[in-house]
Motif scaffolding. Structure first.
Motif, PDB file in Angstrom:
ATOM      1  N   ASP A 186       0.866  -1.186   0.000  1.00 29.79           N
ATOM      2  CA  ASP A 186       0.000   0.000   0.000  1.00 29.79           C
ATOM      3  C   ASP A 186       0.900   1.232   0.000  1.00 29.79           C
ATOM      4  O   ASP A 186       1.366   1.677   1.051  1.00 29.79           O
ATOM      5  CB  ASP A 186      -0.909  -0.040   1.229  1.00 29.79           C
ATOM      6  N   ILE A 187       1.145   1.770  -1.202  1.00 31.24           N
ATOM      7  CA  ILE A 187       2.049   2.919  -1.356  1.00 31.24           C
ATOM      8  C   ILE A 187       1.297   4.206  -1.037  1.00 31.24           C
ATOM      9  O   ILE A 187       0.123   4.337  -1.348  1.00 31.24           O
ATOM     10  CB  ILE A 187       2.607   2.990  -2.792  1.00 31.24           C
TER      11      ILE A 187
ATOM     12  N   LEU B 265       2.700  -1.186   4.573  1.00 29.93           N
ATOM     13  CA  LEU B 265       2.245   0.203   4.462  1.00 29.93           C
ATOM     14  C   LEU B 265       3.484   1.059   4.224  1.00 29.93           C
ATOM     15  O   LEU B 265       4.349   1.161   5.084  1.00 29.93           O
ATOM     16  CB  LEU B 265       1.529   0.644   5.738  1.00 29.93           C
ATOM     17  N   ALA B 266       3.562   1.646   3.035  1.00 26.49           N
ATOM     18  CA  ALA B 266       4.717   2.457   2.658  1.00 26.49           C
ATOM     19  C   ALA B 266       4.291   3.897   2.450  1.00 26.49           C
ATOM     20  O   ALA B 266       3.245   4.166   1.848  1.00 26.49           O
ATOM     21  CB  ALA B 266       5.355   1.915   1.381  1.00 26.49           C
ATOM     22  N   ASP B 267       5.085   4.816   2.955  1.00 20.87           N
ATOM     23  CA  ASP B 267       4.836   6.235   2.743  1.00 20.87           C
ATOM     24  C   ASP B 267       6.169   6.956   2.811  1.00 20.87           C
ATOM     25  O   ASP B 267       7.037   6.591   3.620  1.00 20.87           O
ATOM     26  CB  ASP B 267       3.877   6.792   3.799  1.00 20.87           C
TER      27      ASP B 267
ATOM     28  N   ASP C 112      10.149   5.849  -1.103  1.00 21.05           N
ATOM     29  CA  ASP C 112       9.825   6.699  -2.244  1.00 21.05           C
ATOM     30  C   ASP C 112       9.267   5.816  -3.352  1.00 21.05           C
ATOM     31  O   ASP C 112       9.900   4.826  -3.753  1.00 21.05           O
ATOM     32  CB  ASP C 112      11.108   7.400  -2.703  1.00 21.05           C
ATOM     33  N   ALA C 113       8.081   6.146  -3.854  1.00 22.84           N
ATOM     34  CA  ALA C 113       7.446   5.341  -4.891  1.00 22.84           C
ATOM     35  C   ALA C 113       8.304   5.217  -6.148  1.00 22.84           C
ATOM     36  O   ALA C 113       8.170   4.254  -6.914  1.00 22.84           O
ATOM     37  CB  ALA C 113       6.090   5.937  -5.260  1.00 22.84           C
ATOM     38  N   GLN C 114       9.197   6.175  -6.371  1.00 19.14           N
ATOM     39  CA  GLN C 114      10.049   6.143  -7.559  1.00 19.14           C
ATOM     40  C   GLN C 114      11.171   5.122  -7.437  1.00 19.14           C
ATOM     41  O   GLN C 114      11.708   4.663  -8.445  1.00 19.14           O
ATOM     42  CB  GLN C 114      10.667   7.523  -7.797  1.00 19.14           C
ATOM     43  N   TYR C 115      11.538   4.783  -6.200  1.00 19.06           N
ATOM     44  CA  TYR C 115      12.675   3.887  -5.946  1.00 19.06           C
ATOM     45  C   TYR C 115      12.285   2.910  -4.844  1.00 19.06           C
ATOM     46  O   TYR C 115      12.842   2.951  -3.746  1.00 19.06           O
ATOM     47  CB  TYR C 115      13.904   4.696  -5.541  1.00 19.06           C
TER      48      TYR C 115
END
Length: 249
Positions: A67-68, A91-93, A121-124
Motif C-alpha cells: 500500500d504505497i 504500508l509504505a509512505d 519513495d514510490a520512484q525507488y
C-alpha cells in the motif's frame, strides 16, 4: 516533467529536486488532521471509493500487498484482514509523519501482526523484483515527482500476474460538474483547511495538484507505456475520482 529539470508543485513551477521537500512539508502539516479532513472534504464518500478499490483488488488469504502512500492506513487495515496470518501487507509512505499516524491508528485497531511499515519513495521502491501480488496507491500518485519512474518501479516489484490499482482524483466527465467542483476546490476547500487544520495553503496545493494530474485516458496510456497490460479504469462520483487497474504480464 520538462526538459529543463523543473516540475510542477500545484500551479507553481519548481526545480525537480525541490518538489519532494515541498510535498513533505504539506503532509507534515496535515498529518494530524488527515482523517478528519478526508471526511469533511468528501462528505465521507472517500470510504466508498476505498471500499470499491478493495473489491477490485482481488486480494486473497496468504498474498502480499504493498500500500504505497498508505498514509493513515485505511486500505492497509482492510487488506490486513483479507490476507490473514499467512499473508503480509506493507504500508509504505515517503512521509514519516503520515507513517507514524498510520502505525498508531492500526495499532489502536488491533492490526499489526501481518503488517510492516516502510518509509519509501514510490520512484525507488526498496523491495526485490517480483515481491507483491497487489499494489495500491490511493491519492498519492499526483504528489510523485516522476510518475513514469514510479509506475516502472511498481511494475518491477509486482509478481507476474500481479495487479496495480491507482485511486486518484481525476477529471469530471460533465462540464457542469467540473465548474461546481472548481468552485468548491478553490473557494471552499482552502477555507475548510484553514478552519479545521489551520493550514489553508496546503489545501490550496491539494486543489492545484488535482488539476495538474493526468486525466483518465492519459494515465491509462502512462500505465501502458510502463508495461502494464489489461488496463481499465472506473470513474466514480462523475469522474471526480477514477480507479485505474493494470496487470504485470
Amino acid at each position: 516533467m520538462t526538459d529543463n529539470k523543473t516540475t510542477h508543485f500545484g500551479f507553481k513551477t519548481v526545480p525537480v529536486q525541490e518538489k519532494a521537500g515541498h510535498v513533505a512539508d504539506v503532509f507534515h502539516s496535515v498529518a494530524g488532521k488527515y482523517d478528519l479532513m478526508n471526511d469533511l472534504m468528501s462528505g465521507g464518500i472517500h470510504r466508498l471509493w476505498k471500499r470499491y478499490t478493495i473489491e477490485l483488488s482481488g486480494v486473497r488469504s496468504g498474498q502480499r500487498v504493498l500500500d504505497i502512500a498508505g498514509g493513515t492506513g485505511d486500505l492497509t487495515v482492510k487488506f490486513s484482514r483479507l490476507v490473514g496470518p499467512t499473508g503480509e501487507v506493507v504500508l509504505a509512505d515517503i512521509n514519516d509523519s503520515m507513517l507514524k499516524v498510520g502505525r498508531d491508528k492500526l495499532t489502536d485497531r488491533g492490526a499489526g501482526g501481518n503488517v510492516r511499515y516502510a518509509q519509501a519513495d514510490a520512484q525507488y521502491l526498496p523491495f526485490p523484483d517480483n515481491t507483491f501480488d497487489c499494489i495500491t496507491i490511493a491519492f498519492g500518485l499526483r504528489n510523485v515527482t516522476d510518475k513514469d519512474l514510479a509506475l516502472q518501479s511498481m511494475l518491477r516489484v509486482l509478481k507476474p500476474g500481479g495487479r496495480l490499482l491507482v485511486l486518484e482524483f481525476s477529471t469530471p466527465t460533465s462540464g457542469l460538474l467540473g465548474k461546481v467542483y472548481d468552485f468548491y476546490s478553490f473557494n471552499l476547500l482552502p477555507r475548510i483547511g484553514q478552519l479545521v487544520a489551520h493550514d489553508g495553503d496546503s489545501y490550496q496545493y491539494l486543489a492545484e495538484s488535482i488539476r495538474m494530474h493526468p486525466d483518465q485516458e492519459t494515465l491509462k496510456t502512462m500505465m501502458a507505456d510502463a508495461g502494464f497490460v489489461n488496463l481499465d479504469y472506473h470513474n466514480m462520483t462523475g469522474g471526480i475520482v477514477a480507479l485505474h487497474r493494470g496487470f504485470k504480464p
